[in-house]
Design a protein around this motif. Structure first.
Motif, PDB file in Angstrom:
ATOM      1  N   UNK A   1       0.828  -1.208   0.000  1.00 61.90           N
ATOM      2  CA  UNK A   1       0.000   0.000   0.000  1.00 61.90           C
ATOM      3  C   UNK A   1       0.862   1.257   0.000  1.00 61.90           C
ATOM      4  N   UNK A   2       1.891   1.277   0.830  1.00 57.56           N
ATOM      5  CA  UNK A   2       2.799   2.426   0.893  1.00 57.56           C
ATOM      6  C   UNK A   2       3.526   2.626  -0.433  1.00 57.56           C
ATOM      7  N   UNK A   3       3.996   1.540  -1.020  1.00 60.33           N
ATOM      8  CA  UNK A   3       4.727   1.630  -2.289  1.00 60.33           C
ATOM      9  C   UNK A   3       3.823   2.078  -3.431  1.00 60.33           C
ATOM     10  N   UNK A   4       2.599   1.618  -3.441  1.00 59.76           N
ATOM     11  CA  UNK A   4       1.657   2.056  -4.480  1.00 59.76           C
ATOM     12  C   UNK A   4       1.380   3.557  -4.349  1.00 59.76           C
ATOM     13  N   UNK A   5       1.313   4.058  -3.117  1.00 63.18           N
ATOM     14  CA  UNK A   5       1.138   5.499  -2.909  1.00 63.18           C
ATOM     15  C   UNK A   5       2.362   6.265  -3.402  1.00 63.18           C
ATOM     16  N   UNK A   6       3.539   5.705  -3.184  1.00 59.43           N
ATOM     17  CA  UNK A   6       4.762   6.349  -3.682  1.00 59.43           C
ATOM     18  C   UNK A   6       4.787   6.395  -5.205  1.00 59.43           C
ATOM     19  N   UNK A   7       4.388   5.297  -5.832  1.00 58.96           N
ATOM     20  CA  UNK A   7       4.333   5.263  -7.300  1.00 58.96           C
ATOM     21  C   UNK A   7       3.336   6.297  -7.807  1.00 58.96           C
ATOM     22  N   UNK A   8       2.179   6.387  -7.149  1.00 62.99           N
ATOM     23  CA  UNK A   8       1.161   7.357  -7.552  1.00 62.99           C
ATOM     24  C   UNK A   8       1.660   8.791  -7.363  1.00 62.99           C
ATOM     25  N   UNK A   9       2.422   9.027  -6.308  1.00 60.81           N
ATOM     26  CA  UNK A   9       2.963  10.368  -6.062  1.00 60.81           C
ATOM     27  C   UNK A   9       3.934  10.774  -7.163  1.00 60.81           C
ATOM     28  N   UNK A  10       4.774   9.848  -7.586  1.00 64.11           N
ATOM     29  CA  UNK A  10       5.714  10.154  -8.675  1.00 64.11           C
ATOM     30  C   UNK A  10       4.960  10.460  -9.963  1.00 64.11           C
ATOM     31  N   UNK A  11       3.909   9.690 -10.245  1.00 62.52           N
ATOM     32  CA  UNK A  11       3.088   9.945 -11.444  1.00 62.52           C
ATOM     33  C   UNK A  11       2.385  11.292 -11.328  1.00 62.52           C
ATOM     34  N   UNK A  12       1.872  11.588 -10.135  1.00 63.11           N
ATOM     35  CA  UNK A  12       1.177  12.863  -9.928  1.00 63.11           C
ATOM     36  C   UNK A  12       2.128  14.039 -10.117  1.00 63.11           C
ATOM     37  N   UNK A  13       3.335  13.907  -9.613  1.00 56.82           N
ATOM     38  CA  UNK A  13       4.339  14.952  -9.795  1.00 56.82           C
ATOM     39  C   UNK A  13       4.566  15.207 -11.277  1.00 56.82           C
ATOM     40  N   UNK A  14       4.793  14.139 -12.017  1.00 59.35           N
ATOM     41  CA  UNK A  14       5.046  14.292 -13.453  1.00 59.35           C
ATOM     42  C   UNK A  14       3.822  14.861 -14.164  1.00 59.35           C
ATOM     43  N   UNK A  15       2.642  14.412 -13.763  1.00 61.47           N
ATOM     44  CA  UNK A  15       1.414  14.894 -14.385  1.00 61.47           C
ATOM     45  C   UNK A  15       1.163  16.374 -14.174  1.00 61.47           C
ATOM     46  N   UNK A  16       1.652  16.913 -13.054  1.00 63.28           N
ATOM     47  CA  UNK A  16       1.479  18.341 -12.790  1.00 63.28           C
ATOM     48  C   UNK A  16       2.146  19.210 -13.840  1.00 63.28           C
ATOM     49  N   UNK A  17       3.261  18.765 -14.341  1.00 61.62           N
ATOM     50  CA  UNK A  17       3.947  19.523 -15.390  1.00 61.62           C
ATOM     51  C   UNK A  17       3.158  19.458 -16.697  1.00 61.62           C
ATOM     52  N   UNK A  18       2.636  18.294 -16.995  1.00 61.44           N
ATOM     53  CA  UNK A  18       1.841  18.132 -18.221  1.00 61.44           C
ATOM     54  C   UNK A  18       0.609  19.016 -18.178  1.00 61.44           C
ATOM     55  N   UNK A  19      -0.068  19.036 -17.033  1.00 63.11           N
ATOM     56  CA  UNK A  19      -1.273  19.867 -16.887  1.00 63.11           C
ATOM     57  C   UNK A  19      -0.957  21.346 -17.043  1.00 63.11           C
ATOM     58  N   UNK A  20       0.237  21.734 -16.621  1.00 64.41           N
ATOM     59  CA  UNK A  20       0.646  23.136 -16.727  1.00 64.41           C
ATOM     60  C   UNK A  20       1.291  23.454 -18.069  1.00 64.41           C
ATOM     61  N   UNK A  21       1.408  22.435 -18.909  1.00 65.08           N
ATOM     62  CA  UNK A  21       2.031  22.601 -20.233  1.00 65.08           C
ATOM     63  C   UNK A  21       3.454  23.150 -20.147  1.00 65.08           C
ATOM     64  N   UNK A  22       4.206  22.635 -19.183  1.00 66.68           N
ATOM     65  CA  UNK A  22       5.613  23.014 -19.055  1.00 66.68           C
ATOM     66  C   UNK A  22       6.453  21.738 -18.981  1.00 66.68           C
TER      67      UNK A  22
END
Length: 184
Positions: free
Chosen positions: A137-158
């Motif tokens: 469960x902890x590791x899946x949250x970590x994986x999701x956090x890394x994806x969310x971090x990367x996705x934030x740049x895509x959403x901001x178009x940077x």
């Protein structure tokens, strides 16, 4: 008619054969592990698994998947620590070279990687103690956090300055999960 082989050439040939025999590639004990956990995975490839486990000398002595999962969790912690430091450095540039959208995304990533780092000691302990569902469960949250971090740049178009770090964090978390699943 002289013999094609004289004693010198026979010795040389024998030396070449013996030298070649001693230079054979050693068997990689991690290859079967990585084929098991990365062979059909959509998240982690065999080569990433090999490169990851070979990067830590403890893997050579890894007696089982659980021990290799502990090594991988430790590598995820190291990745998150380096990534957080990189983000701190990018946010700390006094001349504000980094545009505002990138800075917002970096601040979001900083919070996400703080979360990863806060959960890592408990995750490592859970793996060591055989509490595999808690660790997963902890590791899946970590994986999701890394994806969310990367996705934030895509959403901001940077462009993301931490794409490699995010990809590695995601794959490290997924590798640890795969190792745990084989264990349990």
């Amino acid at each position: 008619m002289a013999s094609f082989f004289n004693s010198g050439s026979v010795l040389f040939l024998l030396f070449v054969v013996l030298f070649a025999a001693t230079q054979a590639t050693p068997v990689d004990n991690l290859l079967p592990v990585c084929k098991t956990v990365g062979g059909g995975s959509k998240y982690v490839g065999i080569q990433f698994c090999l490169d990851t486990l070979h990067s830590d000398p403890r893997s050579a002595n890894g007696e089982n998947y659980q021990e290799l999962a502990v090594v991988t969790v430790d590598l995820l912690t190291a990745n998150a620590t380096r990534t957080k430091a990189k983000i701190d450095g990018l946010l700390g540039d006094g001349d504000r070279k980094t545009e505002d959208a990138t800075r917002r995304s970096l601040r979001s990533c900083l919070a996400l990687f703080d979360g990863i780092l806060q959960s890592q000691p408990g995750c490592a302990a859970a793996v060591k103690d055989g509490k595999f569902s808690e660790a997963t469960s902890s590791l899946e949250k970590s994986a999701a956090a890394a994806k969310e971090c990367q996705g934030g740049f895509s959403k901001s178009n940077v462009a993301s300055p931490v794409t490699v770090e995010n990809d590695d964090a995601f794959q490290l978390a997924k590798l640890a999960v795969a190792l745990i699943r084989v264990t349990s």
